[in-house]
Design a protein around this motif. Structure first.
Motif, PDB file in Angstrom:
ATOM      1  N   VAL A 157      12.067  -9.304   6.923  1.00 37.63           N
ATOM      2  CA  VAL A 157      13.504  -9.128   7.197  1.00 37.63           C
ATOM      3  C   VAL A 157      14.175 -10.457   6.900  1.00 37.63           C
ATOM      4  O   VAL A 157      14.024 -11.437   7.635  1.00 37.63           O
ATOM      5  CB  VAL A 157      13.752  -8.696   8.648  1.00 37.63           C
ATOM      6  CG1 VAL A 157      15.256  -8.556   8.908  1.00 37.63           C
ATOM      7  CG2 VAL A 157      13.047  -7.390   8.949  1.00 37.63           C
ATOM      8  N   SER A 181      17.404 -11.175   6.551  1.00 35.99           N
ATOM      9  CA  SER A 181      18.590 -11.483   7.354  1.00 35.99           C
ATOM     10  C   SER A 181      18.983 -10.243   8.129  1.00 35.99           C
ATOM     11  O   SER A 181      18.594  -9.117   7.773  1.00 35.99           O
ATOM     12  CB  SER A 181      19.743 -11.980   6.470  1.00 35.99           C
ATOM     13  OG  SER A 181      20.151 -10.951   5.587  1.00 35.99           O
ATOM     14  N   GLY A 182      19.755 -10.449   9.188  1.00 34.83           N
ATOM     15  CA  GLY A 182      20.203  -9.339  10.002  1.00 34.83           C
ATOM     16  C   GLY A 182      21.456  -9.731  10.769  1.00 34.83           C
ATOM     17  O   GLY A 182      22.017 -10.822  10.581  1.00 34.83           O
ATOM     18  N   GLU A 187      16.331 -12.954  11.651  1.00 29.42           N
ATOM     19  CA  GLU A 187      15.447 -13.112  10.506  1.00 29.42           C
ATOM     20  C   GLU A 187      14.067 -13.504  11.000  1.00 29.42           C
ATOM     21  O   GLU A 187      13.855 -13.769  12.185  1.00 29.42           O
ATOM     22  CB  GLU A 187      15.981 -14.177   9.555  1.00 29.42           C
ATOM     23  CG  GLU A 187      16.130 -15.539  10.178  1.00 29.42           C
ATOM     24  CD  GLU A 187      16.773 -16.557   9.237  1.00 29.42           C
ATOM     25  OE1 GLU A 187      16.708 -17.732   9.554  1.00 29.42           O
ATOM     26  OE2 GLU A 187      17.338 -16.136   8.214  1.00 29.42           O
ATOM     27  N   TYR A 232      21.673  -3.303  18.229  1.00 24.58           N
ATOM     28  CA  TYR A 232      21.109  -3.284  16.884  1.00 24.58           C
ATOM     29  C   TYR A 232      22.161  -3.126  15.790  1.00 24.58           C
ATOM     30  O   TYR A 232      21.821  -3.018  14.616  1.00 24.58           O
ATOM     31  CB  TYR A 232      20.085  -2.153  16.761  1.00 24.58           C
ATOM     32  CG  TYR A 232      18.962  -2.245  17.765  1.00 24.58           C
ATOM     33  CD1 TYR A 232      18.031  -3.275  17.689  1.00 24.58           C
ATOM     34  CD2 TYR A 232      18.855  -1.311  18.800  1.00 24.58           C
ATOM     35  CE1 TYR A 232      17.009  -3.370  18.626  1.00 24.58           C
ATOM     36  CE2 TYR A 232      17.841  -1.392  19.743  1.00 24.58           C
ATOM     37  CZ  TYR A 232      16.917  -2.430  19.641  1.00 24.58           C
ATOM     38  OH  TYR A 232      15.902  -2.535  20.560  1.00 24.58           O
ATOM     39  N   TYR A 273      20.968  -5.218   7.812  1.00 26.75           N
ATOM     40  CA  TYR A 273      19.666  -5.867   7.711  1.00 26.75           C
ATOM     41  C   TYR A 273      19.245  -5.938   6.243  1.00 26.75           C
ATOM     42  O   TYR A 273      19.287  -4.921   5.523  1.00 26.75           O
ATOM     43  CB  TYR A 273      18.603  -5.082   8.498  1.00 26.75           C
ATOM     44  CG  TYR A 273      18.853  -4.998   9.981  1.00 26.75           C
ATOM     45  CD1 TYR A 273      18.173  -5.832  10.854  1.00 26.75           C
ATOM     46  CD2 TYR A 273      19.772  -4.088  10.510  1.00 26.75           C
ATOM     47  CE1 TYR A 273      18.396  -5.761  12.231  1.00 26.75           C
ATOM     48  CE2 TYR A 273      19.998  -4.003  11.874  1.00 26.75           C
ATOM     49  CZ  TYR A 273      19.303  -4.847  12.735  1.00 26.75           C
ATOM     50  OH  TYR A 273      19.525  -4.780  14.084  1.00 26.75           O
ATOM     51  N   SER A 297      18.350  -2.992   1.717  1.00 29.18           N
ATOM     52  CA  SER A 297      19.120  -3.242   2.941  1.00 29.18           C
ATOM     53  C   SER A 297      19.430  -1.927   3.628  1.00 29.18           C
ATOM     54  O   SER A 297      19.369  -0.854   3.013  1.00 29.18           O
ATOM     55  CB  SER A 297      20.410  -3.996   2.615  1.00 29.18           C
ATOM     56  OG  SER A 297      21.245  -3.221   1.790  1.00 29.18           O
ATOM     57  N   SER A 357      21.958  -0.465   7.258  1.00 30.71           N
ATOM     58  CA  SER A 357      22.935  -0.818   8.293  1.00 30.71           C
ATOM     59  C   SER A 357      22.782   0.112   9.486  1.00 30.71           C
ATOM     60  O   SER A 357      22.544   1.325   9.329  1.00 30.71           O
ATOM     61  CB  SER A 357      24.366  -0.720   7.757  1.00 30.71           C
ATOM     62  OG  SER A 357      24.561  -1.658   6.712  1.00 30.71           O
TER      63      SER A 357
END
Length: 632
Positions: free
Chosen positions: A504, A506-507, A512, A541, A545, A564, A566
């Protein structure tokens, strides 16, 4: 007869001298010894070069090479070799003796009488002239009165045939007239066309019309012509026609390999065409006269021909190739025979000769099968076309110079469309095939073709393009926290057994560092499952991502697969699902490409309590838990 050669006005023309030039492969020029090259197409140059040469017993000019055969190399011969780089001299070549018997000793075949004397010769091939009259082909020197000096002083007379039982070929003691009467009379007959060779002639005076060939016009009231060559097994019955070695279907040029002969002295014999000798020489000195033809060798204890076999039939398979002219010992282990080639003799004589009686009605032969050269796998189908319902005999043998092995034959029936099929050879290599069709007892001409057997080269499968599929691309928070929902990331294009890593990148709020590992299956695919565990507060959440997927076997040039998804609030969701933007599709089982057999590595994203500030930013760590789901 060993006088020096002098220039002759009977020089062979350039075209005749090179009549068989296309069949000769010239030996390398002796550049170390020769300083000149003789123009073999110039009569003047050839005559001048050979003016001091004596005792030439074989002659041929092929492919720019002048070949002469002599019994011994004299100083003049050695000087000639040094002077010209394209003169090839073979020593040990003797004058050949005519294969006829001048004494009345009995023989197989027929007698040629000279006054009170006689000589025994052998018949060659039976057939018919253009008017349908029976004729027999034989050697021309049997038709001549030849003195001990070698001079021809007249023609002999055809006498009776002999009793086969008394012939030397059958172990008999001597010639006994058959009692059937005189065989016939001479038609065309020729034995050489020049003067008696005494060593003074220019060898280039030899020409294609120097043949040893004669025709006997058969007395129809006493004899009937019958096609075929006897094998001598029925000699005791005095009927040689009742047991034939082969029918003769055509006249043709000889080929390299085994050749057979039937004659009254030695019966049915075999020899080998002397390719090396024939590549050099077109003519041999037979009893003092040039004779156009080819040489055959055989063991001395099993000679191909002997005196009395003159005129005997020389054949290969069902093809008539010549009649016996002469011969003699080559060395203590080998006998050499000279054959007057029949195709040239007929062409030069202009004799109209047929192996079938003109006017005889025979059913029309079927058309020859059609089969093209083809390449098959081992034991693959060899195909062709013939007349519908025809019986087709297919034969094959390994071609020379290949590693293929074995020969075989098979007879099959053509279907209603004329197609026939046989199973091809198992061993790889190139094979010579032939196909002959038979319809209503009539046989077609034979079609020859080539079949190559080789294993099919299987191309390596093209590498599967690497792809990533994220499903769904957008998911509402309430679904994301359900274990059987969540997001599935499916990848393909990796090596079987390769370690595949999802990260992962980025988020939301800079989440991350999540890393998951899986092993690619036999199809090069792997799958990962990501979902949340905080059902009490799914909102933790929310956000986008970004994920990257790499393989352990990646090269420096390969880029990570990127995708990615969402997580959105329930009131903002559009129903979830795949928007199709990541080169993948979701199967009915929900696992994406690869089906239910794909391993799924689960990542549970555990949110903080509602009052703890959700996902903490900065130096605070994000609390995560990971566990592996059961493989579907």
């Amino acid at each position: 007869m060993q006088k020096k050669l002098v220039q002759s006005s009977l020089a062979l023309t350039a075209a005749a001298a090179l009549s068989l030039g296309s069949a000769f492969v010239a030996s390398p020029a002796m550049a170390d010894n020769g300083s000149e090259k003789l123009d073999v197409q110039s009569e003047t140059q050839v005559q001048k070069a050979l003016s001091d040469v004596e005792g030439v017993n074989a002659y041929g000019a092929k492919g720019g090479q002048l070949n002469i055969g002599v019994e011994k190399k004299t100083s003049e011969i050695k000087d000639l070799e040094k002077k010209y780089e394209n003169i090839n001299v073979t020593d040990g070549v003797k004058e050949l003796k005519r294969h006829s018997e001048n004494d009345v000793v009995g023989g197989a075949g027929y007698l040629a009488t000279v006054g009170e004397g006689a000589g025994a010769c052998s018949t060659g091939f039976s057939g018919w002239d253009g008017d349908g009259n029976p004729v027999v082909l034989t050697a021309g020197h049997c038709s001549k009165i030849i003195e001990k000096s070698g001079e021809i002083t007249g023609d002999s007379t055809v006498d009776q045939t002999e009793k086969p039982k008394s012939a030397p070929a059958n172990g008999g003691d001597g010639f006994q007239r058959s009692g059937n009467g005189v065989l016939g009379e001479w038609g065309f007959h020729s034995y050489g066309t020049g003067d008696l060779l005494d060593g003074t002639e220019d060898p280039s005076s030899a020409k294609d019309s120097d043949i040893d060939f004669a025709v006997i016009k058969v007395d129809q009231s006493k004899y009937a012509a019958k096609n075929g060559v006897t094998d001598w097994t029925s000699a005791d019955s005095n009927d040689l026609s009742s047991s034939l070695e082969t029918d003769i279907t055509k006249v043709g040029a000889h080929k390299d390999g085994t050749v057979q002969k039937s004659g009254r002295t030695t019966g049915l014999t075999e020899g080998e065409v002397d390719s090396e000798y024939n590549d050099k020489f077109d003519y041999a000195n037979v009893g003092g006269y040039w004779v156009h033809g080819f040489g055959v060798t055989s063991p001395a204890d099993k000679p191909f021909s002997q005196p009395g076999d003159s005129g005997g039939a020389v054949f290969q398979g069902d093809t008539a190739v010549g009649v016996i002219s002469g011969g003699g010992p080559l060395d203590e282990d080998t006998q050499f025979g000279w054959v007057a080639d029949l195709d040239n003799s007929l062409a030069q004589s202009g004799v109209d000769f047929s192996l079938e009686k003109p006017g005889d009605e025979t059913p029309e032969a079927p058309k020859a099968p059609v089969a093209k050269d083809q390449t098959i796998e081992p034991k693959g189908d060899v195909t062709g076309k013939a007349e519908a319902g025809a019986k087709v005999e297919v034969k094959w043998e390994a071609a020379k110079g290949t590693q293929a092995a074995g020969d075989d034959s098979e007879t099959v029936k053509a279907d209603k469309n004329g197609k026939f099929i046989v199973e091809g050879p198992k061993a790889e290599g190139t094979y010579k095939f032939s196909a002959t069709a038979t319809v209503d007892g009539q046989e077609s001409k034979t079609t020859e073709f080539e079949v190559t057997v080789e294993k099919e080269e299987t191309e390596a499968p093209a590498p599967v393009e690497r792809e990533i599929n994220v499903d769904p691309k957008e998911i509402v928070a309430s679904d994301f926290v359900k274990e059987d929902e969540g997001v599935t990331v499916t990848v393909k294009g990796f090596d079987e057994g390769e370690k595949v890593t999802l990260k992962v990148a980025s988020g939301p709020e800079n989440v991350e560092g999540i890393t998951l590992d899986e092993t690619a299956n036999e199809n090069g695919a792997a799958a990962f499952s990501i979902y949340g565990t905080s059902e009490t507060d799914p909102s933790v959440y929310l956000g986008k991502y970004d994920v990257n997927v790499t393989g352990a076997n990646d090269t420096d040039e390969e880029k990570a697969l990127a995708g990615s998804f969402s997580v959105v609030a329930d009131e903002d969701g559009n129903g979830g699902g795949n928007d199709g933007g990541d080169n993948g599709s979701k199967d009915d089982d929900g696992n994406g490409d690869g089906g239910s057999d794909l391993p799924r590595t689960g990542a549970e994203l555990t949110g903080l309590a509602a009052g703890a500030g959700l996902l903490v930013v900065g130096g605070a760590a994000v609390v995560l838990t990971m566990r592996r789901n059961k493989k579907n």
